[in-house]
Design a protein around this motif. Structure first.
Motif, PDB file in Angstrom:
ATOM      1  N   GLY A  73       0.826  -1.198   0.000  1.00 15.54           N
ATOM      2  CA  GLY A  73       0.000   0.000   0.000  1.00 15.54           C
ATOM      3  C   GLY A  73       0.858   1.244   0.000  1.00 15.54           C
ATOM      4  O   GLY A  73       2.077   1.182  -0.169  1.00 15.54           O
ATOM      5  N   PHE A  74       0.194   2.367   0.199  1.00 16.08           N
ATOM      6  CA  PHE A  74       0.895   3.640   0.115  1.00 16.08           C
ATOM      7  C   PHE A  74       1.300   4.186   1.485  1.00 16.08           C
ATOM      8  O   PHE A  74       1.929   5.231   1.574  1.00 16.08           O
ATOM      9  CB  PHE A  74       0.010   4.666  -0.606  1.00 16.08           C
ATOM     10  CG  PHE A  74      -0.279   4.286  -2.031  1.00 16.08           C
ATOM     11  CD1 PHE A  74       0.690   4.437  -3.011  1.00 16.08           C
ATOM     12  CD2 PHE A  74      -1.507   3.757  -2.390  1.00 16.08           C
ATOM     13  CE1 PHE A  74       0.430   4.083  -4.328  1.00 16.08           C
ATOM     14  CE2 PHE A  74      -1.782   3.401  -3.691  1.00 16.08           C
ATOM     15  CZ  PHE A  74      -0.812   3.554  -4.676  1.00 16.08           C
ATOM     16  N   ALA A  75       0.913   3.515   2.566  1.00 19.98           N
ATOM     17  CA  ALA A  75       1.283   3.990   3.898  1.00 19.98           C
ATOM     18  C   ALA A  75       2.798   3.879   4.071  1.00 19.98           C
ATOM     19  O   ALA A  75       3.426   2.923   3.582  1.00 19.98           O
ATOM     20  CB  ALA A  75       0.561   3.182   4.978  1.00 19.98           C
ATOM     21  N   PRO A  76       3.414   4.822   4.773  1.00 23.29           N
ATOM     22  CA  PRO A  76       4.868   4.777   4.966  1.00 23.29           C
ATOM     23  C   PRO A  76       5.306   3.766   6.016  1.00 23.29           C
ATOM     24  O   PRO A  76       6.506   3.580   6.233  1.00 23.29           O
ATOM     25  CB  PRO A  76       5.201   6.195   5.409  1.00 23.29           C
ATOM     26  CG  PRO A  76       3.950   6.684   6.076  1.00 23.29           C
ATOM     27  CD  PRO A  76       2.812   6.057   5.321  1.00 23.29           C
ATOM     28  N   TYR A  77       4.351   3.116   6.678  1.00 20.97           N
ATOM     29  CA  TYR A  77       4.651   2.126   7.720  1.00 20.97           C
ATOM     30  C   TYR A  77       4.055   0.784   7.306  1.00 20.97           C
ATOM     31  O   TYR A  77       3.266   0.695   6.360  1.00 20.97           O
ATOM     32  CB  TYR A  77       4.076   2.587   9.063  1.00 20.97           C
ATOM     33  CG  TYR A  77       2.605   2.932   9.005  1.00 20.97           C
ATOM     34  CD1 TYR A  77       1.616   1.963   9.158  1.00 20.97           C
ATOM     35  CD2 TYR A  77       2.192   4.246   8.762  1.00 20.97           C
ATOM     36  CE1 TYR A  77       0.272   2.278   9.077  1.00 20.97           C
ATOM     37  CE2 TYR A  77       0.842   4.576   8.680  1.00 20.97           C
ATOM     38  CZ  TYR A  77      -0.111   3.589   8.842  1.00 20.97           C
ATOM     39  OH  TYR A  77      -1.446   3.899   8.754  1.00 20.97           O
ATOM     40  N   LEU A  78       4.428  -0.270   8.034  1.00 23.44           N
ATOM     41  CA  LEU A  78       3.945  -1.602   7.709  1.00 23.44           C
ATOM     42  C   LEU A  78       2.526  -1.826   8.222  1.00 23.44           C
ATOM     43  O   LEU A  78       2.172  -1.401   9.321  1.00 23.44           O
ATOM     44  CB  LEU A  78       4.861  -2.659   8.333  1.00 23.44           C
ATOM     45  CG  LEU A  78       6.311  -2.712   7.844  1.00 23.44           C
ATOM     46  CD1 LEU A  78       7.082  -3.762   8.635  1.00 23.44           C
ATOM     47  CD2 LEU A  78       6.370  -3.029   6.353  1.00 23.44           C
ATOM     48  N   ARG A  79       1.731  -2.517   7.405  1.00 25.36           N
ATOM     49  CA  ARG A  79       0.436  -3.036   7.829  1.00 25.36           C
ATOM     50  C   ARG A  79       0.420  -4.515   7.480  1.00 25.36           C
ATOM     51  O   ARG A  79       0.965  -4.917   6.451  1.00 25.36           O
ATOM     52  CB  ARG A  79      -0.723  -2.326   7.120  1.00 25.36           C
ATOM     53  CG  ARG A  79      -0.916  -0.879   7.521  1.00 25.36           C
ATOM     54  CD  ARG A  79      -2.226  -0.332   6.940  1.00 25.36           C
ATOM     55  NE  ARG A  79      -3.371  -1.097   7.427  1.00 25.36           N
ATOM     56  CZ  ARG A  79      -4.008  -0.825   8.567  1.00 25.36           C
ATOM     57  NH1 ARG A  79      -3.611   0.166   9.329  1.00 25.36           N
ATOM     58  NH2 ARG A  79      -5.038  -1.566   8.950  1.00 25.36           N
ATOM     59  N   ALA A  80      -0.178  -5.318   8.330  1.00 23.11           N
ATOM     60  CA  ALA A  80      -0.168  -6.762   8.088  1.00 23.11           C
ATOM     61  C   ALA A  80      -1.459  -7.379   8.596  1.00 23.11           C
ATOM     62  O   ALA A  80      -2.140  -6.834   9.466  1.00 23.11           O
ATOM     63  CB  ALA A  80       1.030  -7.414   8.775  1.00 23.11           C
ATOM     64  N   ARG A  81      -1.785  -8.536   8.038  1.00 30.80           N
ATOM     65  CA  ARG A  81      -2.892  -9.319   8.558  1.00 30.80           C
ATOM     66  C   ARG A  81      -2.481  -9.931   9.891  1.00 30.80           C
ATOM     67  O   ARG A  81      -1.308 -10.257  10.100  1.00 30.80           O
ATOM     68  CB  ARG A  81      -3.301 -10.411   7.569  1.00 30.80           C
ATOM     69  CG  ARG A  81      -3.863  -9.853   6.264  1.00 30.80           C
ATOM     70  CD  ARG A  81      -4.379 -10.962   5.368  1.00 30.80           C
ATOM     71  NE  ARG A  81      -5.524 -11.659   5.961  1.00 30.80           N
ATOM     72  CZ  ARG A  81      -6.786 -11.252   5.846  1.00 30.80           C
ATOM     73  NH1 ARG A  81      -7.072 -10.142   5.167  1.00 30.80           N
ATOM     74  NH2 ARG A  81      -7.763 -11.935   6.384  1.00 30.80           N
ATOM     75  N   ALA A  82      -3.448 -10.070  10.778  1.00 28.83           N
ATOM     76  CA  ALA A  82      -3.180 -10.611  12.111  1.00 28.83           C
ATOM     77  C   ALA A  82      -4.117 -11.778  12.381  1.00 28.83           C
ATOM     78  O   ALA A  82      -5.331 -11.673  12.171  1.00 28.83           O
ATOM     79  CB  ALA A  82      -3.357  -9.534  13.172  1.00 28.83           C
ATOM     80  N   ASP A  83      -3.551 -12.887  12.819  1.00 27.55           N
ATOM     81  CA  ASP A  83      -4.332 -14.062  13.196  1.00 27.55           C
ATOM     82  C   ASP A  83      -4.354 -14.136  14.718  1.00 27.55           C
ATOM     83  O   ASP A  83      -3.323 -14.325  15.367  1.00 27.55           O
ATOM     84  CB  ASP A  83      -3.684 -15.310  12.596  1.00 27.55           C
ATOM     85  CG  ASP A  83      -4.472 -16.583  12.900  1.00 27.55           C
ATOM     86  OD1 ASP A  83      -5.462 -16.508  13.656  1.00 27.55           O
ATOM     87  OD2 ASP A  83      -4.085 -17.653  12.392  1.00 27.55           O
ATOM     88  N   TRP A  84      -5.538 -13.978  15.298  1.00 24.43           N
ATOM     89  CA  TRP A  84      -5.693 -13.921  16.749  1.00 24.43           C
ATOM     90  C   TRP A  84      -6.118 -15.254  17.349  1.00 24.43           C
ATOM     91  O   TRP A  84      -6.223 -15.377  18.581  1.00 24.43           O
ATOM     92  CB  TRP A  84      -6.766 -12.889  17.113  1.00 24.43           C
ATOM     93  CG  TRP A  84      -6.627 -11.572  16.434  1.00 24.43           C
ATOM     94  CD1 TRP A  84      -7.205 -11.181  15.256  1.00 24.43           C
ATOM     95  CD2 TRP A  84      -5.866 -10.439  16.875  1.00 24.43           C
ATOM     96  NE1 TRP A  84      -6.859  -9.887  14.948  1.00 24.43           N
ATOM     97  CE2 TRP A  84      -6.032  -9.410  15.926  1.00 24.43           C
ATOM     98  CE3 TRP A  84      -5.060 -10.196  18.004  1.00 24.43           C
ATOM     99  CZ2 TRP A  84      -5.448  -8.163  16.049  1.00 24.43           C
ATOM    100  CZ3 TRP A  84      -4.456  -8.961  18.134  1.00 24.43           C
ATOM    101  CH2 TRP A  84      -4.644  -7.962  17.162  1.00 24.43           C
ATOM    102  N   ALA A  85      -6.377 -16.259  16.521  1.00 25.89           N
ATOM    103  CA  ALA A  85      -7.101 -17.454  16.968  1.00 25.89           C
ATOM    104  C   ALA A  85      -6.417 -18.180  18.125  1.00 25.89           C
ATOM    105  O   ALA A  85      -7.090 -18.726  19.006  1.00 25.89           O
ATOM    106  CB  ALA A  85      -7.288 -18.412  15.785  1.00 25.89           C
TER     107      ALA A  85
END
Length: 226
Positions: free
Chosen positions: A117-129
């Motif tokens: 994406g265009f955000a300057p920081y990391l984004r990630a999917r999170a598995d909470w299970a």
């Protein structure tokens, strides 16, 4: 603090890779945020209903294999697979544009794919299970021997030249005591990761004692007691 269920937790969240920073459920972590990308991350997070940031530790490259100092190598390192999400529960802007932030630990997560994406920081999917128990009440440790634990802690603090309010430690409940010390004691990043990944409070307490005893035996030649 707000209570969460698994259904309340987001599928993706901003990820803050910070070596040596440990956050645990129901514990608090102060942060001093000043890099532009993480200032942007905080401002975006405050606009969300959950106000969650995922703290995660990078696996730093061995000496001589990265492009620069440790802090500059974070983005080239692989991230550990387990982190802990914290809700922004306090923040203050300083005169020089920094944010002093407190994260309150909500739940651990297993790191999924990092989003493009265009955000300057990391984004990630999170598995909470695997970490639904983090959302419940404070854990108990039936085998907790406060006297023996404080004896090891006292020797560790003396060797490391640390001070504490011992009366408060004698009165604190087991989870608050173990988790706070896990966050505050000067362990290296991999040792902190082991404390984070401990499946139960009892396991975390045993790991904490092992780390303190190892540091005492090492005598400070190559460890936290230098």
């Amino acid at each position: 603090m707000r209570k969460y269920s698994l259904a309340d937790l987001p599928e993706t969240l901003p990820v803050f890779p910070l070596p040596g920073a440990l956050l645990l459920p129901r514990a608090r972590l102060p942060l001093n945020i000043f890099e532009p990308r993480y200032l942007a991350m905080l401002e975006d997070t405050l606009k969300t209903p959950h106000r969650l940031i995922g703290m995660i530790q990078p696996m730093l490259l061995p000496e001589g294999r990265g492009p620069g100092p440790e802090r500059e190598r974070v983005e080239t390192a692989r991230l550990h697979r387990i982190g802990c999400a914290g809700r922004v529960t306090a923040f203050q802007e300083t005169d020089d544009g920094r944010y002093l932030v407190t994260l309150s630990g909500v739940a651990r997560f297993r790191l999924g794919p990092v989003e493009e994406g265009f955000a300057p920081y990391l984004r990630a999917r999170a598995d909470w299970a695997d970490f639904e128990r983090d959302l419940g009440r404070a854990e108990v440790d039936p085998g907790f021997d406060r006297g023996g634990f404080l004896d090891v802690l006292s020797r560790f603090f003396e060797a490391a030249q640390l001070s504490s309010d011992w009366e408060s430690l004698k009165e604190a409940d087991a989870e608050l005591l173990v988790n706070s010390l896990s966050i505050l004691c000067p362990f290296d990043p991999e040792e902190r990761q082991a404390l984070l990944e401990a499946p139960t409070l009892a396991t975390r307490r045993e790991t904490l004692v092992t780390l303190m005893e190892f540091a005492l035996r090492s005598g400070g030649d190559d460890g936290v007691l230098q």
